[in-house]
Design a protein around this motif. Structure first.
Motif, PDB file in Angstrom:
ATOM      1  N   ASP A  32      -4.794  11.289 -23.098  1.00 40.30           N
ATOM      2  CA  ASP A  32      -5.139  10.751 -24.530  1.00 40.30           C
ATOM      3  C   ASP A  32      -5.262   8.959 -24.181  1.00 40.30           C
ATOM      4  N   ALA A  33      -6.100   7.877 -24.402  1.00 40.92           N
ATOM      5  CA  ALA A  33      -6.131   6.764 -24.634  1.00 40.92           C
ATOM      6  C   ALA A  33      -5.010   5.413 -24.571  1.00 40.92           C
ATOM      7  N   SER A  34      -4.302   6.325 -25.652  1.00 45.57           N
ATOM      8  CA  SER A  34      -3.749   6.121 -26.767  1.00 45.57           C
ATOM      9  C   SER A  34      -1.970   6.157 -26.264  1.00 45.57           C
ATOM     10  N   SER A  35      -1.604   7.503 -25.829  1.00 40.81           N
ATOM     11  CA  SER A  35      -0.049   7.872 -25.154  1.00 40.81           C
ATOM     12  C   SER A  35      -0.197   7.945 -23.570  1.00 40.81           C
ATOM     13  N   GLY A  36      -1.693   8.382 -23.160  1.00 37.56           N
ATOM     14  CA  GLY A  36      -1.045   8.736 -22.152  1.00 37.56           C
ATOM     15  C   GLY A  36      -0.898  10.170 -21.395  1.00 37.56           C
ATOM     16  N   GLU A  37      -0.753  10.959 -22.896  1.00 38.70           N
ATOM     17  CA  GLU A  37      -0.230  12.527 -22.135  1.00 38.70           C
ATOM     18  C   GLU A  37      -1.712  13.276 -22.003  1.00 38.70           C
ATOM     19  N   ALA A  38      -1.636  13.750 -21.523  1.00 38.74           N
ATOM     20  CA  ALA A  38      -2.408  14.775 -20.372  1.00 38.74           C
ATOM     21  C   ALA A  38      -2.878  15.621 -21.745  1.00 38.74           C
ATOM     22  N   LEU A  39      -4.403  16.138 -21.132  1.00 39.65           N
ATOM     23  CA  LEU A  39      -4.864  16.770 -22.804  1.00 39.65           C
ATOM     24  C   LEU A  39      -5.444  17.717 -22.445  1.00 39.65           C
ATOM     25  N   PRO A  40      -4.795  18.956 -22.369  1.00 33.99           N
ATOM     26  CA  PRO A  40      -4.925  20.664 -21.816  1.00 33.99           C
ATOM     27  C   PRO A  40      -6.147  21.065 -23.061  1.00 33.99           C
ATOM     28  N   GLY A  41      -7.524  21.986 -22.327  1.00 29.70           N
ATOM     29  CA  GLY A  41      -8.207  22.408 -23.240  1.00 29.70           C
ATOM     30  C   GLY A  41      -9.219  21.541 -23.389  1.00 29.70           C
ATOM     31  N   VAL A  42      -9.956  20.511 -22.433  1.00 24.38           N
ATOM     32  CA  VAL A  42     -10.747  19.491 -22.848  1.00 24.38           C
ATOM     33  C   VAL A  42     -12.310  20.203 -21.896  1.00 24.38           C
ATOM     34  N   SER A  43     -13.716  20.398 -23.173  1.00 23.96           N
ATOM     35  CA  SER A  43     -14.700  20.769 -22.222  1.00 23.96           C
ATOM     36  C   SER A  43     -15.044  19.658 -21.284  1.00 23.96           C
ATOM     37  N   ILE A  44     -15.044  19.700 -20.140  1.00 22.91           N
ATOM     38  CA  ILE A  44     -16.563  19.079 -19.434  1.00 22.91           C
ATOM     39  C   ILE A  44     -17.678  20.182 -19.188  1.00 22.91           C
ATOM     40  N   LEU A  45     -18.999  19.916 -19.254  1.00 22.24           N
ATOM     41  CA  LEU A  45     -19.506  20.026 -19.244  1.00 22.24           C
ATOM     42  C   LEU A  45     -20.932  19.089 -18.772  1.00 22.24           C
ATOM     43  N   THR A  53     -16.636  23.606 -17.103  1.00 26.44           N
ATOM     44  CA  THR A  53     -14.989  24.260 -17.212  1.00 26.44           C
ATOM     45  C   THR A  53     -14.143  22.941 -18.667  1.00 26.44           C
ATOM     46  N   VAL A  54     -12.874  23.824 -18.292  1.00 29.95           N
ATOM     47  CA  VAL A  54     -12.237  23.009 -19.384  1.00 29.95           C
ATOM     48  C   VAL A  54     -10.675  22.787 -18.352  1.00 29.95           C
ATOM     49  N   THR A  55     -10.316  21.332 -19.297  1.00 32.65           N
ATOM     50  CA  THR A  55      -8.444  21.013 -17.929  1.00 32.65           C
ATOM     51  C   THR A  55      -7.701  22.352 -17.840  1.00 32.65           C
ATOM     52  N   ASP A  56      -7.007  21.949 -17.375  1.00 35.94           N
ATOM     53  CA  ASP A  56      -5.836  22.690 -17.869  1.00 35.94           C
ATOM     54  C   ASP A  56      -4.414  22.097 -18.584  1.00 35.94           C
ATOM     55  N   MET A  57      -3.576  22.760 -18.154  1.00 34.13           N
ATOM     56  CA  MET A  57      -2.288  22.515 -19.050  1.00 34.13           C
ATOM     57  C   MET A  57      -1.969  20.952 -18.835  1.00 34.13           C
ATOM     58  N   ASN A  58      -2.273  20.648 -17.637  1.00 39.22           N
ATOM     59  CA  ASN A  58      -1.655  18.958 -16.995  1.00 39.22           C
ATOM     60  C   ASN A  58      -3.150  18.497 -17.368  1.00 39.22           C
ATOM     61  N   GLY A  59      -3.831  18.593 -17.850  1.00 42.46           N
ATOM     62  CA  GLY A  59      -5.187  17.721 -17.993  1.00 42.46           C
ATOM     63  C   GLY A  59      -6.333  17.659 -16.643  1.00 42.46           C
ATOM     64  N   ASN A  60      -6.256  18.580 -15.749  1.00 44.93           N
ATOM     65  CA  ASN A  60      -6.640  18.314 -14.505  1.00 44.93           C
ATOM     66  C   ASN A  60      -7.983  19.824 -14.381  1.00 44.93           C
ATOM     67  N   TYR A  61      -9.023  19.001 -14.001  1.00 42.50           N
ATOM     68  CA  TYR A  61     -10.451  19.845 -14.313  1.00 42.50           C
ATOM     69  C   TYR A  61     -10.670  19.825 -12.689  1.00 42.50           C
ATOM     70  N   ALA A  62     -11.637  20.479 -11.932  1.00 42.10           N
ATOM     71  CA  ALA A  62     -12.174  20.631 -11.038  1.00 42.10           C
ATOM     72  C   ALA A  62     -13.940  21.802 -11.339  1.00 42.10           C
ATOM     73  N   LEU A  63     -15.159  20.991 -10.582  1.00 40.19           N
ATOM     74  CA  LEU A  63     -16.217  21.073 -11.217  1.00 40.19           C
ATOM     75  C   LEU A  63     -17.402  20.644 -10.360  1.00 40.19           C
ATOM     76  N   SER A  64     -18.570  21.291 -10.041  1.00 46.14           N
ATOM     77  CA  SER A  64     -19.008  20.557  -8.809  1.00 46.14           C
ATOM     78  C   SER A  64     -20.648  20.672  -9.700  1.00 46.14           C
TER      79      SER A  64
END
Length: 987
Positions: A32-45, A53-64
């Motif tokens: 989150d740009a304001s709080s800096g908290e990780a965002l789980p469930g964000v869609s990355i296409l 893919t989508v981010t995990d509980m810690n806001g992390n993601y990986a894809l090719s």
């Protein structure tokens, strides 16, 4: 033009080569740009593909992804971000709250405002939410999309007028349509094309004046519903305000958009008319001579009149945006065939929208220009054709055993009382060309940091010319052997000048003060010319239209009116700690339409709001909860020109059926009344905006109470009197009160699948109070029905309440019986819907998208004047066709078809109004193409109703002495079921 664009598109698809690159693994964290908290469930296409893919509980993601790919980050409640990979292997992203969802910016009078700061009842509908398919006017885009907004198509004719009511019907005589404002230019509300003049088979309503706007150019439609929102428009805001904002250049790159579609339309419902054998049997059973009626053919007249219509729509837009400004240019072409032979609408539009800043963005110049040419191909379908019928009436009553043509190939036309509908189309040429230009030019100056000034000029000019001719070959009363024609011109020239200051002051602690002060002047110049012709020396339609001297009789009349409106306005918005909101508005209008003693009217409003969700005691589940209360007074000046001074005018001439000239008499138009004043509406609104779970579920709930008073009306004086009538303000009230509910929900949102729902419902009660007069309206047309009416305006009744005989069936002789005797009385029924509702579902599965939209209206009745005029035993026995329910219903052929509840039916309906299925092609890394979407859209797919007419969504004008009607169906142009196949390409 269409073929050239198609060829260019196909060539481009072959020439652009896909550029493929080796994929690499990309990782990152989304916060989150304001709080800096990780965002789980964000869609990355990966843009243009279904890979993601989508981010995990810690806001992390990986894809090719390929080094030159673009990643699209999206999450409910946050602004979507598109980021080029640019050979990177680590991409961290900070998402900001989505202005569109959490702080949606809505257009209000003379500016914009974050929706979270709004204190009034404002609905904003974006282009993503618009209805799809063949759309000829902006009202169709928002039909059923918001509570409290009732949009009714008067008929199914391309370009037909629309009836739009915001929070009910508020006036007896003055206009009930809202004020339309396009990019800051208020429209006059006048008819831009001719209508009403009888050139053969009765009068017809003018076409929709908004068809000059290409729906593809519209970005957003905002509807101001309560007085605190509309009071900034003062005397023109009583019926609500519709603000239309067109598209502008966006994004950092130049964009070329092209769309093309083809549509096919067919009639959804036909009349259940008798076929050949059923017609002969039914007529014989009533005593008719079967052999005399049998003319040997088997003709389905509905098949002869209706067709499968093919329509085309092409659109091209080029836009860009830079540091100093933006621009957007567009061209559009639509050719919409009607389902009635020879009817249709063709529209060519061009639009420029541009702005540029100078002097370090202290001065900004802006301009908008729309040019449109609209051609309406008219057919003889009218509002009051009488017992002989117009095109639809002639089609209904035509003997199914009568052939269309004689053996020698000429049309079979037995007489003026037995019109041949196919001949009516063949021997008629009727079209209207309307050229319209709408432009505005503005200069914004930033005087100081917090103070700015805007000056603007607006122009709205249109020229409309209708040419109509009926050949003397048509066997019809007043036309046979002589021919008739009409040339009807309308010219409109409106000017707007506005100047206003805005002051935006930050008060610290998240508080701010916004002040608006301004002046506006509008001039409305409206001119008409009518030429009626008769007794032509030729039967060639082209010569009749283009060489008027071929006629030997002419009737001419002209008219010109100029009205002016001067306004002073101001608004104050105070935001205290981003929690308490206060709005005050004041507008003073001066109009040339009113008397010297009441030339100016004052229209104030005020509103407060409390953002309860910001209080510490509120649970975290509420992402938004705001209470709004507003009260204000708005006005209505939509009455004819110059009614406050004594004035006389020579009436229009007309030809009778025998050819004699009627009219031309000098008569009174108005008598002096220097005290004539504004019709006003005071309105209370209490609303609640809510949002749950980071606004995944959001909406609003509103209660309103509107009282319209000082009703403007022409009142007949008791005789003997010095003057027969006077325009005055009645000491009576029209009450509208109701409840509105809007709900939006993002049910599911994942990388591959999403489901959104939008539902709305509005309930409105309408009644007239303190009304000491009795006013009849709702003219009913048909044989033996001269002077008949179906509606009455009276105290403690809804507007246009039905006033009918109470049909109780037939006696043993087949004559109608009426409860309480052969007298008309109030039935307790209204033509105004009490409940309106809409439901939209949007689905996305990878690259597929699906949406469907239902709407409905309930709690009202429709008077079936078509059935009253044509579907009786008396019609069948004399050789006129009827519907199957007439046969054996017990009615005597001698029974008088009086106006009664026999022809009053429920208008309730639910319609699958719109459904669309689309597929976005995975263009991936194809050079120069950012998007391709193919789609199919269906309109008017299903209808659930008990109404026996063609469609319950109908409103034919049946006014009496200028008093409008509502809910009457008479030979209306039928609605169509339409399928559209299309392609959208973005470069």
């Amino acid at each position: 033009m269409r073929k050239i664009l198609l060829v260019l598109l196909l060539l481009g698809c072959f020439l652009w080569q896909p550029v493929l690159a080796q994929e690499r693994k990309i990782t990152g964290t989304v916060t989150d740009a304001s709080s800096g908290e990780a965002l789980p469930g964000v869609s990355i296409l990966i843009q243009g593909t279904s890979t993601g893919t989508v981010t995990d509980m810690n806001g992390n993601y990986a894809l090719s992804a390929a080094p030159n790919a673009t990643l699209v980050f999206s999450f409910i409640g946050y602004l979507e971000q598109r980021v080029p990979v640019n050979n990177r292997s680590v991409i961290d992203m900070k998402l900001r709250e989505d202005v569109e969802q959490l702080s949606e910016v809505v257009v209000v009078g003379y500016g914009t405002q974050e929706k979270k700061d709004a204190t009034g009842a404002v609905t904003s509908i974006s282009s993503k939410e618009f209805n799809q398919g063949i759309i000829s006017s902006p009202e169709q885009l928002i039909q059923g999309k918001s509570a409290g907004i009732q949009v009714t198509e008067t008929s199914g004719e391309p370009g037909a007028g629309m009836t739009i009511r915001i929070r009910g019907t508020s006036s007896i005589r003055s206009g009930n349509n809202p004020l339309y404002v396009i990019d800051g230019v208020p429209l006059s509300g006048s008819d831009a094309s001719s209508g009403g003049t009888d050139v053969g088979f009765g009068s017809a309503s003018a076409r929709n004046p908004l068809t000059f706007i290409n729906p593809n150019d519209i970005e957003n439609v905002s509807v101001l519903k309560d007085a605190s929102a509309t009071a900034i428009y003062g005397s023109r805001g009583a019926n609500g305000v519709v603000l239309i904002t067109t598209k502008r250049g966006q994004g950092e790159n130049e964009t070329l958009e092209f769309s093309s579609s083809v549509s096919t339309s067919r009639i959804t419902n036909t009349f259940d008319l008798l076929d050949r054998e059923a017609f002969l049997d039914g007529a014989a059973a009533l005593g008719a001579d079967r052999e005399a009626l049998d003319l040997g053919a088997n003709t389905d007249w509905q098949d002869e009149v209706f067709r499968t219509a093919i329509s085309h729509n092409q659109y091209l837009a080029y836009s860009g945006r830079g540091e100093a400004g933006s621009y957007r240019l567009s061209l559009g072409y639509m050719d919409q065939q009607g389902i009635v032979n020879e009817s249709g609408l063709r529209r060519v539009t061009g639009r420029i929208n541009a702005n540029r800043s100078f002097l370090n963005e202290r001065v900004t110049l802006s301009t908008q220009l729309t040019l449109a040419n609209v051609r309406d191909d008219n057919v003889p379908i009218t509002n009051n054709s009488g017992f002989r019928g117009d095109l639809i009436g002639a089609m209904i009553i035509a003997n199914p055993t009568r052939p269309v043509r004689n053996q020698d190939g000429t049309f079979n036309q037995p007489g003026v009382d037995q019109l041949n509908p196919v001949a009516m189309l063949a021997y008629n040429k009727d079209y209207t060309n309307t050229l319209r230009a709408l432009a505005s030019f503005g200069v914004d100056v930033k005087i100081f940091k917090d103070l700015s000034f805007r000056t603007s000029l607006g122009f709205d000019q249109s020229t409309s010319s209708r040419k109509a001719a009926y050949s003397g070959d048509l066997v019809a009363a007043g036309i046979q052997d002589v021919g008739r024609g009409g040339f009807l011109d309308v010219r409109e020239n409106n000017l707007l000048s506005e100047n206003y200051f805005t002051y935006n002051l930050g008060l610290g602690a998240e508080s701010k003060l916004d002040i608006l002060l301004g002046h506006a002047y509008q001039r409305f110049d409206y001119e008409t010319q009518t030429v009626l012709t008769r007794d032509f020396g030729t039967r060639n339609l082209d010569v009749m239209i283009n060489n008027a001297a071929s006629a030997s009789q002419f009737l001419v009349n002209t008219a010109n009116r100029v009205d002016e409106l001067q306004s002073f306005f101001g608004r104050m918005n105070l935001n205290l700690t981003d929690k308490f909101l206060i709005t005050g508005t004041l507008r003073t209008d001066g109009s040339t339409k009113f008397g010297e003693n009441n030339k100016y009217g004052v229209f104030p409003s005020g509103a407060v709001a409390w953002r309860i969700s910001d209080e510490a005691f509120m649970p975290a589940v509420f992402s938004d909860l705001k209470l709004r209360v507003g009260y204000g007074i708005t006005g209505n000046q939509e009455i004819p020109h110059n009614l406050v001074y004594q004035r006389q005018r020579y009436s229009d001439y007309s030809f009778s059926e025998s050819g004699t000239i009627e009219g031309g008499d000098l008569g009174d138009v108005a008598f002096a009344n220097p005290n004539l004043r504004w019709e006003s509406t005071r309105q209370l609104n209490i609303g609640l905006d809510y949002g749950f779970v980071n606004n995944r579920i959001r909406g609003s709930l509103d209660y309103y109470h509107k009282t319209t008073y000082d009703l403007l009306i022409q009142q007949v004086a008791a005789q003997p009197a010095a003057q027969p009538f006077v325009w005055t303000n009645l000491d009576a009230d029209i009450i509208n009160q109701g409840v509105e509910l809007n709900i939006e929900a993002n049910i599911i949102n994942s990388t591959s699948f999403s489901w959104d729902v939008n539902a709305n419902a509005g309930y409105n009660e309408n009644r007239v109070e303190n009304y000491t007069s009795i006013t009849n309206t709702g003219e009913i047309t048909g044989q033996g029905l001269t002077g008949a009416y179906a509606q009455r305006i009276a105290n403690n009744q809804p507007l246009y309440a039905y006033y009918l005989r109470d049909f109780a069936g037939y006696d043993s002789e087949g004559n109608a019986e009426y409860n309480g005797g052969d007298v008309q009385r109030f039935t307790g029924d209204s033509p105004l819907p009490r409940l309106t509702a809409g439901l939209t579902n949007n689905f996305r599965l990878n690259n597929f998208d699906l949406s469907f939209f239902f709407n409905g209206m309930f709690g009202h009745k429709i008077y079936n004047n078509t059935a009253n005029a044509f579907f009786t035993a008396g019609s069948l026995v004399v050789g006129r066709n009827v519907t199957s329910d007439v046969v054996g219903n017990g009615e005597s052929p001698l029974n008088a078809a009086d106006v009664s509840t026999r022809f009053l039916e429920s208008g309730n309906f639910v319609r699958l109004q719109n459904a669309s299925l689309g597929y976005t092609l995975p263009v991936g890394t194809i050079k120069n193409i950012s998007g391709i979407r193919i789609f199919i859209t269906g309109q008017n797919l299903l209808l659930f109703t008990n109404y026996t007419g063609l469609d319950p969504e109908v409103n034919i004008s049946k006014a009496i002495d200028g008093i409008p009607s509502a809910g009457i169906d008479y030979t209306a142009y039928p609605k169509a079921r339409t399928f559209t196949f299309g392609l959208n390409v973005t470069l």
